[in-house]
Design a protein around this motif. Structure first.
Motif, PDB file in Angstrom:
ATOM      1  N   PHE A  31      43.514  41.377  81.517  1.00 29.55           N
ATOM      2  CA  PHE A  31      44.253  41.869  80.546  1.00 29.55           C
ATOM      3  C   PHE A  31      44.803  41.235  79.103  1.00 29.55           C
ATOM      4  O   PHE A  31      44.619  41.388  78.184  1.00 29.55           O
ATOM      5  CB  PHE A  31      45.393  43.088  80.587  1.00 29.55           C
ATOM      6  CG  PHE A  31      44.961  44.123  80.837  1.00 29.55           C
ATOM      7  CD1 PHE A  31      44.302  45.260  80.235  1.00 29.55           C
ATOM      8  CD2 PHE A  31      44.738  44.388  82.112  1.00 29.55           C
ATOM      9  CE1 PHE A  31      43.977  46.333  80.634  1.00 29.55           C
ATOM     10  CE2 PHE A  31      44.016  45.575  82.798  1.00 29.55           C
ATOM     11  CZ  PHE A  31      44.153  46.540  81.611  1.00 29.55           C
ATOM     12  N   TRP A  32      45.248  39.904  79.561  1.00 29.84           N
ATOM     13  CA  TRP A  32      45.684  38.650  78.570  1.00 29.84           C
ATOM     14  C   TRP A  32      44.707  38.360  78.133  1.00 29.84           C
ATOM     15  O   TRP A  32      43.948  37.810  77.073  1.00 29.84           O
ATOM     16  CB  TRP A  32      46.320  37.766  79.094  1.00 29.84           C
ATOM     17  CG  TRP A  32      47.294  36.640  77.794  1.00 29.84           C
ATOM     18  CD1 TRP A  32      48.927  36.588  77.946  1.00 29.84           C
ATOM     19  CD2 TRP A  32      46.027  35.476  77.571  1.00 29.84           C
ATOM     20  NE1 TRP A  32      48.220  36.309  76.268  1.00 29.84           N
ATOM     21  CE2 TRP A  32      46.856  35.519  76.722  1.00 29.84           C
ATOM     22  CE3 TRP A  32      44.655  35.155  77.145  1.00 29.84           C
ATOM     23  CZ2 TRP A  32      47.045  34.187  76.008  1.00 29.84           C
ATOM     24  CZ3 TRP A  32      44.494  34.038  77.024  1.00 29.84           C
ATOM     25  CH2 TRP A  32      45.832  32.893  76.103  1.00 29.84           C
ATOM     26  N   MET A  33      43.277  38.136  78.785  1.00 29.00           N
ATOM     27  CA  MET A  33      41.623  38.045  78.910  1.00 29.00           C
ATOM     28  C   MET A  33      40.897  38.878  77.423  1.00 29.00           C
ATOM     29  O   MET A  33      40.649  38.373  76.727  1.00 29.00           O
ATOM     30  CB  MET A  33      40.998  37.438  79.880  1.00 29.00           C
ATOM     31  CG  MET A  33      40.662  36.228  80.622  1.00 29.00           C
ATOM     32  SD  MET A  33      40.702  34.686  79.792  1.00 29.00           S
ATOM     33  CE  MET A  33      41.677  33.803  80.540  1.00 29.00           C
TER      34      MET A  33
ATOM     35  N   ALA B 173      36.783  53.174  87.751  1.00 27.10           N
ATOM     36  CA  ALA B 173      38.152  53.135  89.138  1.00 27.10           C
ATOM     37  C   ALA B 173      38.242  52.620  90.339  1.00 27.10           C
ATOM     38  O   ALA B 173      38.616  52.066  90.722  1.00 27.10           O
ATOM     39  CB  ALA B 173      38.867  54.335  88.891  1.00 27.10           C
ATOM     40  N   MET B 174      37.186  53.479  90.677  1.00 25.08           N
ATOM     41  CA  MET B 174      36.681  53.958  92.375  1.00 25.08           C
ATOM     42  C   MET B 174      36.236  51.394  92.772  1.00 25.08           C
ATOM     43  O   MET B 174      36.848  51.201  93.844  1.00 25.08           O
ATOM     44  CB  MET B 174      35.516  53.816  92.672  1.00 25.08           C
ATOM     45  CG  MET B 174      35.727  55.678  92.595  1.00 25.08           C
ATOM     46  SD  MET B 174      37.210  55.813  93.692  1.00 25.08           S
ATOM     47  CE  MET B 174      37.469  57.986  92.963  1.00 25.08           C
ATOM     48  N   ALA B 175      35.819  50.909  91.399  1.00 28.11           N
ATOM     49  CA  ALA B 175      35.597  49.540  92.077  1.00 28.11           C
ATOM     50  C   ALA B 175      37.451  48.662  91.851  1.00 28.11           C
ATOM     51  O   ALA B 175      37.949  49.056  91.259  1.00 28.11           O
ATOM     52  CB  ALA B 175      34.956  49.454  91.119  1.00 28.11           C
ATOM     53  N   LEU B 176      37.065  47.375  92.394  1.00 26.13           N
ATOM     54  CA  LEU B 176      38.087  46.177  92.558  1.00 26.13           C
ATOM     55  C   LEU B 176      38.186  45.611  91.807  1.00 26.13           C
ATOM     56  O   LEU B 176      39.463  44.785  91.362  1.00 26.13           O
ATOM     57  CB  LEU B 176      38.850  45.960  94.129  1.00 26.13           C
ATOM     58  CG  LEU B 176      37.368  45.764  94.512  1.00 26.13           C
ATOM     59  CD1 LEU B 176      36.969  43.973  93.781  1.00 26.13           C
ATOM     60  CD2 LEU B 176      38.374  44.587  96.569  1.00 26.13           C
ATOM     61  N   VAL B 177      38.149  45.614  90.234  1.00 28.04           N
ATOM     62  CA  VAL B 177      37.721  44.668  89.264  1.00 28.04           C
ATOM     63  C   VAL B 177      39.214  44.754  88.502  1.00 28.04           C
ATOM     64  O   VAL B 177      39.502  45.456  88.695  1.00 28.04           O
ATOM     65  CB  VAL B 177      36.665  44.846  88.370  1.00 28.04           C
ATOM     66  CG1 VAL B 177      36.123  44.079  87.196  1.00 28.04           C
ATOM     67  CG2 VAL B 177      35.202  44.658  89.340  1.00 28.04           C
ATOM     68  N   PRO B 178      38.963  43.978  88.975  1.00 25.04           N
ATOM     69  CA  PRO B 178      40.886  43.996  87.783  1.00 25.04           C
ATOM     70  C   PRO B 178      40.524  44.737  86.256  1.00 25.04           C
ATOM     71  O   PRO B 178      39.440  44.195  85.577  1.00 25.04           O
ATOM     72  CB  PRO B 178      41.282  42.518  87.973  1.00 25.04           C
ATOM     73  CG  PRO B 178      40.525  42.095  88.660  1.00 25.04           C
ATOM     74  CD  PRO B 178      39.577  42.271  89.294  1.00 25.04           C
ATOM     75  N   GLY B 179      41.316  45.074  85.795  1.00 25.23           N
ATOM     76  CA  GLY B 179      40.620  45.806  84.294  1.00 25.23           C
ATOM     77  C   GLY B 179      40.740  47.310  84.717  1.00 25.23           C
ATOM     78  O   GLY B 179      39.994  48.120  83.695  1.00 25.23           O
ATOM     79  N   TRP B 180      40.000  47.380  86.038  1.00 26.85           N
ATOM     80  CA  TRP B 180      39.279  48.842  86.369  1.00 26.85           C
ATOM     81  C   TRP B 180      40.016  49.462  87.180  1.00 26.85           C
ATOM     82  O   TRP B 180      39.672  51.244  86.667  1.00 26.85           O
ATOM     83  CB  TRP B 180      37.967  48.759  86.319  1.00 26.85           C
ATOM     84  CG  TRP B 180      36.233  48.037  86.261  1.00 26.85           C
ATOM     85  CD1 TRP B 180      37.044  47.097  84.560  1.00 26.85           C
ATOM     86  CD2 TRP B 180      35.419  48.066  86.513  1.00 26.85           C
ATOM     87  NE1 TRP B 180      35.472  47.052  83.855  1.00 26.85           N
ATOM     88  CE2 TRP B 180      34.425  47.513  85.329  1.00 26.85           C
ATOM     89  CE3 TRP B 180      34.658  48.272  87.811  1.00 26.85           C
ATOM     90  CZ2 TRP B 180      33.322  47.084  84.979  1.00 26.85           C
ATOM     91  CZ3 TRP B 180      33.010  47.640  87.540  1.00 26.85           C
ATOM     92  CH2 TRP B 180      32.523  47.551  86.309  1.00 26.85           C
TER      93      TRP B 180
END
Lengths: 457, 167, 1025
Positions: free
Chosen positions: A332-334, A245-252
């Protein structure tokens, strides 16, 4: 928590003949006596698998992490997935022993010992993966804040350091919890054992005699430990979830991760307790102590947490869509339809869909179904972590670097090794320590007896 | 001084006899129970356990250590990281929290040992494996002249048997 | 000689230092050998630069060789050299590897009875050679690549002295047709000189002038300077590309006319036809007898030409008009890849167009009457040589500076003919297909070890000087010739200069040689020669060429931008750097259109067989939008069977060819004048059923509207914000002051400004970076897993992209379209963010924010959690999956390691730090002189080598620094990559400018926008990430 139906309790209580020994003692201690061929085969194969995995790991350290399936930009793979999985497993134990203890849910007494043991072993297993994952294991002590001639400390802003502290605290506290709770039972074993076991239990029982002074301090300590462990359980998996959650990765990068992961952890934890206890109670004839009633209560928990997890999935997708953030939406689509759609659907079916059959009492009390379901849930929860970590990383902000990760056989070997590692400890535990908290079972039994004899209260 | 041991089947009996004995001034008594029963423990000694003090101290030490260590280390050699302040409390709270639990837990164990008198190599003469089965015991030390009264008291509350552990 | 002693010593020191550098991460320590007597020119730790000249291709760019303790460690362009002005291409950068190549021959060798090569001494070798020549002097021939004037003269004098049969200069990409065309049109045989400076309208008729054609570095610089947006002329400048394939050069043009392969000549004539009329009407000169030209051009109206070329007549007419009205228009003839059996006519057509446009004498210079070196032999001459060899008339063949066995069309039969030659002597410094067949291998020095010179045009001659003592027992080719002649007796020896070849070079300059060495040569370019179209031009037959063989596709074999004619294949950096267009490395791929792919039922990665009358080969299919349906393209350069990196030897597959050789597929066909033709054959493409994983480094050219490689319409620069390619005001796109992100006390905040509009995608920066920073190459298998180590990559986007959602796992997605260009080449490197996401997540402080704003990386502290890379939105961090430092630097390669840069070991993360070692050097110098670091004093390797000056580095805290000024001047073009993540990058990008080709230039040279870019892709959208 619903109180035990009388018939269930009645089933538990037999008028105990005064001598020779109490029946509860005999039933439970008998588990520790002797060992069938099957047991040795099981143990041997577990130990063997652990060695195979160890060999793979040594080869990896020698050759380099490249032997794993990592692909730019997916730099976290099966190792972290499995780490999170085992930390999750570790949650049921403390939850059962601590939280249910505070809620005075007496039915927990039948399962808390094995659950606590499971917790300790699961944390041990999880901890291995931190070392297996890093690129330079031989330098991994850098992560500890020890005084050094570089006058350099560590970065307490890094979720990985929070992890280090949370996991080690959790390991310590759950081990303490397991041991303290076991002292009276060790005394029981001591009083009945002979030979080396007598020495062992004698030492471990610390001269316990069940005097009022002992019990007073003991109950009080267990109460306090429960009080401390309860927030700890909730915090540990939140901290683990913050790795993402602390990372900026989409989905995280979502606020839901804390509760989402904790629910998931309890979910998988209970599933693992079922997976372990159903065979154990069958093999060692402990149906009287771990009754269908207990299994049903656990399956209720399973159902509840499954609903929470399912809700988390749904809201993740909703937020991704509603946010209007292109990267989130794509990510999320992926997940659902991209390269990793299979994993995603395994996760959704096993965690959110299948458990819904637990709405029916017939299912909750049908042991074989419960067993299969619990295994499916374990599978599903492993894939949940796989989906979150791998799809998140494989479809990030810079489309020029999108990549597709597939685990190598080495990684899968070490994954298998981790299950062997866990089972190895559990098998040894079965033969060395009372798998059910005897004293607490007696507490129940004696209370019931007192009631039946209409003793003054 | 002789010690009498009464064996009981139920915790409530033990609690009653213990209370009566202490009322009659026989304060030097010890109970043995196979499982925790608050009524028994309180009958012998109604004061709450002091373990709580240890837990409190442990917890407080933990939280202080947690914050102090992180903040000091971050400023001992200040290094810019992602434009965040050196002493950023939110992340350090996690360390503070974990250490609260850790120290609290460990001192609770210490408390158990000190308050509960564990570990001990001493084994009471009155103790026997039956108390780790499902029976209760009450051991009373008294003057020779009181033996008969104590014996009566013990039997009076439904002791299955009463024996003289040491003369 | 004391000098030799010193060099000896330096070499030892070099070995020690190299070893230590290679040992960098491992725990055992190697000691450097200290100087006993300190050589006066060397200060340990300080670089020494020597001026020299690049011999990688005939353009002969000037070099500054950076040496440390006697070892060359980096090549940089010589700023004084008129050709490259300080820049250097990727091939030049990588050529330093030749000196340290593990393949190099250690000693002279002779093929023994068993057929294996065995060592001999130089004395024996030269004696044997002399004896063999003496047997039959007339049977001795010299065959070799273009050399500098000194060596060329020496060879000629040698040929004369020994009475040899003759000498052929052989260059695979020899531009035969252009030489002939120049004679046919202007009566001056030879290569015309193209000076594109100030050219405001360039028509590239398939020359690919940014890649391999004549002088690519120079052309890149000139064209991009001419397009400078600061001036009205620059904004008015346009570039049109004519050719069958969206090449790297095409990607930088404003308009692409996808003419049929081989029909470029007709396009040129049609343009000339329109321009002639227009210029005559305007009373402008037309570069020749108007009547003659009118008569010549009359048949080629756009309407007539449209059909055979497949180009829309209206477009031809429009471009013709614009050409006529442009101030300094110039047309570039087709490059070697498009040289067909009608190549002379095609090239002539381009020259005629230049003449009509009045470009001759202004942008196009006629070749000199007396070339400095002999013209290369054309195919006819080579056929004659082969015939002579077959007839047994050749007893000794000396082959230097070339690899004819690989680069000649197999149909020529050169390989078999070699067997009939008494003694084949190869002078290559490393093994190749030719040395495999040589009876005597006399290894030459590498250019960094040898004396010599090179001249690409009259008045410009660069000197080649050694910068390291020869690593092995090799001899300069020139010296071998001298020794051999002397060995043949004083009579012969006397006819040649005394002393060594160095003396020959020195003598050829006269005057002060030291001054020459200091400057790097003598640079006084002669003015361009003008000329008029001769009547002879009318005799040319302009036609679309007939192709041999069957199949519905023409086989187009363009030279590889990185491997050139295949000589680059032995250099790992060139193999590993992704192709500027397809982003594939190490492999051979066949480009075909999506339609063709569907017709064949192949997908990307399927292995297809290519059959021509000359042979059959297999390559990996790579369907793309940017190629005509009737053409398939296979780049020249791969398909070697010899060489550690060129072939698959290093994979334990001895001598197995890496990829497919396009040359081996091309029938040997002459053009009208006997020149070598490349566009000669059709190909039948069939599926083999095989499949290969592509070593593809960019799997999507769809930037999905995110802030990467942005673009604005030219109109936006004229203040018309609505015409901007972006939604939203540009303030949003530069939301903060990056200068703030350093410690308060610091005088510096290092930053960059990268002009996407200037980046051609040539990838020179990538290779410069790899060599400066000791970045290992990882090989095909690892690249397939995207484990490339390069710190700097060129991202190639098509248009602004859309949020396209494709199910499953497509190998890659491609959005090129025929006839459309919206290519954005965007260099991506560490952005040195002010709020770097990678920093806070590292548990051990291995990456942190340095006081001067750099995002530091401490390799020795890294434990390899790889969290930093997960959290880097730009994905510019690389991880050492294996111990590349040990496995991928075979001896003597460690000698070329940069001692200022740590060699990373297994398990650590690495990334760009703006060449911090250079910053530190500058800081030390400045400190010694008690002053701050001046602007421009520090230049990272990437910025230093960039031919188009797309990268500007500087101090963001200095308002006057070039970096800041460039960014400010960018105005609405300036943006930060993925700025919505608020990482506060120190790099400002300047958006690509879409120049509407339909906007015509009116008489007064200004221009007006006519509507939106006809080629614009989907409407651009501000990324919402």
């Amino acid at each position: 928590m619903t109180p035990p139906p009388p018939e269930a309790v009645a089933a538990m209580i037999r008028p105990a003949p005064r001598r020779p020994d109490s029946r509860i003692n005999r039933d439970i201690l008998s588990v520790m006596e002797g060992a069938s061929l099957g047991y040795w085969v099981l143990l041997a194969s577990a130990v063997l698998m652990v060695h195979v995995a160890g060999a793979i790991w040594i080869y990896q350290v020698y050759e380099g992490l490249g032997i794993a399936g990592y692909v730019h930009p997916v730099f976290w793979g099966v190792y972290i997935v499995t780490f999170v999985f085992w930390v999750g497993i570790a949650h049921a134990g403390t939850l059962i022993s601590a939280i249910l203890y505070l809620f005075r849910a007496k039915w927990r007494n039948a399962i808390n010992r094995s659950a606590e043991a499971m917790t300790v072993f699961a944390v041990l297993t999880a901890a291995q993966f931190l070392g297996i994952h890093v690129g330079r294991i031989w330098k991994s002590y850098f992560i500890l804040p020890y005084p050094n001639q570089r006058a350099l400390w560590v970065n307490f802003k890094s979720p990985l350091l929070w992890d280090t502290f949370a996991i080690s605290t959790y390991a310590t506290i759950s081990a303490v919890f397991l041991y303290i709770g076991m002292i009276p039972d060790l005394a029981i074993a001591r009083d009945r054992a002979v030979g080396w076991r007598k020495v062992l239990y004698g030492a471990l029982a610390l001269g316990w005699q069940g005097t009022s002074r002992h019990w007073k301090a003991h109950t009080r300590s267990v109460l306090h430990l429960s009080g401390l462990a309860t927030p700890l359980v909730l915090s540990v998996h939140s901290v683990v979830s913050w790795d993402f959650a602390m990372a900026l990765v989409p989905g995280w990068h979502t606020t839901i991760f804390g509760p989402y992961f904790v629910a998931g952890a309890i979910f998988s934890g209970f599933a693992m307790v079922l997976t372990m206890m159903i065979p154990v109670r069958r093999i060692f004839g402990l149906e009287e102590y771990i009754t269908d009633y207990h299994l049903e209560n656990m399956s209720r928990f399973l159902l509840l947490t499954s609903i929470i997890v399912g809700y988390a999935y749904a809201s993740e997708y909703f937020m991704a869509w509603y946010s209007g953030v292109e990267a989130e939406q794509t990510s999320f689509w992926m997940r659902a339809f991209g390269p990793y759609w299979i994993s995603t659907w395994i996760m959704i079916l096993c965690n959110a869909v299948f458990p819904q059959i637990l709405w029916f009492k017939r299912v909750r009390t049908h042991v074989p179904t419960l067993f299969v379901l619990s295994v499916l849930v374990n599978v599903g929860m492993w894939f949940e972590r796989y989906v979150i970590i791998i799809t998140g990383l494989s479809r990030e902000y810079n489309p020029s670097t999108w990549g597709i990760y597939t685990p190598s056989w080495y990684e899968l070997g070490i994954l298998a090794g981790s299950f062997a590692f866990f089972s190895m400890f559990f098998l040894v535990f079965l033969k060395l320590f009372p798998v059910i908290a005897i004293a607490e079972m007696k507490e129940l039994a004696i209370h019931e007896k007192a009631h039946r004899q209409g003793g003054a209260h | 001084m002789p010690t009498l041991l009464g064996v009981y089947e139920r915790p409530d009996q033990v609690a009653e006899v213990a209370t009566r004995l202490r009322a009659r001034g026989y304060t030097d008594l010890e109970t043995y129970s196979p499982a925790p029963f608050a009524e028994v423990d309180d009958a012998v000694d109604e004061k709450p356990s002091r373990v709580r003090v240890f837990t409190l101290i442990g917890g407080l030490t933990g939280v202080v250590t947690g914050y102090a260590m992180t903040i000091w280390m971050a400023n001992d050699w200040p290094i810019m990281l992602g434009g965040k302040p050196f002493s950023s409390i939110p992340p350090y709270t996690i360390i503070g929290f974990e250490l609260t639990i850790l120290f609290g837990g460990l001192l609770t164990v210490l408390g158990l040992f000190l308050v509960g008198g564990l570990p001990s190599l001493h084994r009471d003469k009155a103790y026997s494996p039956r108390f780790s089965a499902e029976e209760f015991g009450v051991a009373v030390r008294c003057q020779d002249r009181d033996v008969s009264e104590v014996d009566a008291l013990l039997r009076g509350h439904g002791a299955e048997e009463v024996s003289l552990v040491e003369a | 000689m004391p000098e030799l002693d010193r060099r000896d010593f330096l070499k030892l020191v070099g070995v020690g230092a190299g070893g230590a550098a290679a040992a960098g991460c491992s725990d055992h320590v190697e000691k450097l050998i200290p100087y006993v007597v300190q050589p006066e020119v060397i200060t340990p730790g300080m670089p020494v630069f020597y001026a020299s000249t690049c011999r990688e291709c005939p353009a002969a760019c000037g070099l500054h060789v950076r040496t440390r303790e006697g070892r060359p460690i980096k090549l940089e362009g010589n700023p004084d050299h008129p050709v490259n002005r300080g820049a250097l291409c990727g091939r030049g950068q990588a050529s330093i590897g030749r000196t340290y190549h593990p393949d190099r021959f250690r000693k002279p060798q002779r093929r023994g009875a068993a057929g294996a090569l065995e060592d001999v001494s130089w004395k024996e070798a030269t004696a044997a050679l002399a004896a063999k020549i003496a047997e039959r002097p007339g049977g001795t021939w010299v065959l070799g690549g273009a050399t500098g004037p000194s060596l060329s003269d020496l060879i000629d004098r040698f040929v004369g002295a020994v009475g040899a049969g003759g000498r052929l200069v052989y260059e695979p990409l020899s531009h035969d047709a252009l030489r002939e065309a120049s004679r046919a049109v202007f009566g001056a045989a030879g290569l015309p000189i193209f000076d594109l400076s100030g050219a405001d309208y360039v028509v590239d008729l398939g020359a690919d002038c940014f890649e391999t054609w004549l002088s690519p570095i120079e052309h890149q610089r000139q064209v991009l300077e001419a397009r400078d947006l600061a001036s009205a002329e620059g904004r008015a400048a346009r570039m049109v590309y004519v050719g069958p394939r969206l090449s790297m050069t095409a990607g930088n043009a404003d308009e692409w006319l996808p003419a049929k392969a081989g029909s470029e000549g007709l396009v040129a004539l049609a343009l000339a036809n329109v321009a002639l009329a227009r210029r005559q009407a305007a009373g402008q000169p037309v570069g020749g007898d108007a009547g003659l030209l009118a008569a010549l051009l009359a048949p080629y109206t756009p309407e007539k030409v449209a059909e055979p070329t497949g180009v829309d007549a209206a477009a031809l007419r429009r471009v013709g008009e614009q050409l006529a009205l442009a101030k300094r228009p110039v047309a570039l003839p087709p490059g070697p890849g498009l040289a067909s059996s009608r190549a002379v006519a095609a090239s002539a057509a381009a020259l005629i167009l230049d003449a009509v446009l009045g470009a001759v004498g202004r942008s196009v210079g006629l070749p000199p009457e007396t070339p400095a070196t002999p013209e290369p032999a054309n195919l006819a001459a080579l056929e004659a040589l082969v015939a002579a060899m077959n007839a047994g008339r050749v007893s000794v063949l000396l082959i230097h500076d070339s690899n004819p066995v690989y680069s000649l069309p197999p149909q020529l039969g050169f390989r078999d003919a070699l067997a009939k030659v008494g003694l084949v002597v190869a002078f290559a410094s490393g093994p190749d297909e030719t040395t495999e067949l040589a009876g005597l291998v006399l290894p030459d020095h590498t250019p960094l070890e040898s004396w010599g010179d090179a001249s690409s045009r009259p008045g410009v001659r660069g000197v080649v000087q050694p910068t390291i003592r020869p690593l092995f027992d090799t001899q300069a080719f020139g010296d071998v010739l001298l020794d051999t002649a002397r060995a043949m007796g004083d009579a012969v020896g006397a006819k040649l200069p005394q002393g060594s070849f160095r003396g020959v070079v020195e003598a050829s300059w006269g005057g002060s040689f030291d001054a020459v060495l200091a400057r790097g040569g003598s640079f006084a370019p002669a003015p361009l020669r003008g000329g008029a179209v001769q009547a002879g031009a009318a005799k040319l037959a302009f036609r679309v060429p007939e192709l041999v063989g069957e199949g519905e596709h023409a086989l187009y074999a363009p030279p590889s931008p990185l491997l050139y004619d295949g000589r680059g294949a032995a250099l790992p950096w060139l193999q590993e750097t992704p192709d500027p267009v397809t982003k594939i490395s190490w492999q051979s791929w066949l480009e075909l259109s999506h339609a063709s792919a569907e017709a064949l039922g192949v997908e990307a990665g399927d292995v297809v067989a290519i059959e021509t009358p000359a042979g059959r080969a297999e390559a990996i299919a790579f369907p793309r939008g940017g190629i005509r349906d009737d053409v398939v393209a296979l780049a020249v350069g791969q398909g070697h069977s010899v060489g550690l990196y060129a072939s698959h030897q290093n994979d334990g597959r001895p001598g197995e060819a890496r990829g497919a050789s396009a040359i081996a597929l091309l029938p040997s066909v002459r053009d009208e004048a006997g020149g070598r033709a490349w566009l000669v054959s059709k190909a039948r493409i069939t599926r083999t059923g095989g499949h290969a994983r592509l070593a593809l480094m960019q799997k999507s050219d769809n930037k999905r509207g995110r802030q990467l490689g942005d673009a604005v319409a030219l109109a936006a620069l004229e203040g018309d914000a609505h015409a901007s390619g972006h939604a939203g005001p540009h303030e949003v796109r530069r939301p903060f002051a990056a200068a703030a992100d350093a410690t308060d006390g610091s005088a510096y905040r290092w930053g960059m400004t990268i002009d996407v509009d200037k980046c051609t995608g040539c990838s020179a920066c990538t290779i410069a970076c790899s060599i400066e920073n000791n970045i290992p190459t990882v090989g095909e298998e690892q690249v397939v897993r995207s484990r490339l180590m390069s710190w700097l990559r060129i991202e190639r986007w098509i248009g602004d992209g859309t949020q396209e959602l494709r199910a499953g796992r497509p190998p890659y997605d491609d959005h090129e379209q025929l006839g459309r260009i919206d290519v954005r080449n965007s260099p991506m490197l560490c952005q040195q963010c002010g709020a770097a996401p990678c920093e806070p997540v590292c548990p051990v402080l291995a990456t942190y924010h340095a006081p001067e704003g750099l995002n530091g990386m401490i390799y020795n502290r890294c434990i390899g959690t790889r969290y930093c890379s997960n959290n880097c939105p730009y994905k510019v961090r690389r991880f050492n999956w294996f111990d590349y430092a040990i496995h991928n630097w075979p001896d003597p390669m460690p000698l070329m390691l940069n001692p200022d840069v740590t060699v990373r070991c297994q398990g650590v993360m690495e990334k760009c730090t703006f060449c911090v070692q250079r910053i530190d050097l500058a800081r030390q110098t400045a400190k010694n002189e008690g002053r701050p670091i001046a602007d421009g004093e520090v230049t990272p390797a990437c910025a230093q080598t960039c031919p188009s000056h797309a990268i500007v580095f500087g101090n963001l805290r200095d308002e006057g620094s070039a970096a800041v000024r460039t960014a400010e001047a960018g105005g609405v073009r300036a943006y930060h990559a993925l700025h919505t993540l608020n990482t506060r990058p120190s790099i400002s990008y300047l958006a690509r400018v879409i120049r509407d080709p339909s906007s015509r230039i009116d008489e007064d040279g200004g221009h007006a926008e006519a509507g939106h870019h006809a080629n614009a892709m989907t409407p651009s959208q501000e990324g919402t990430a």
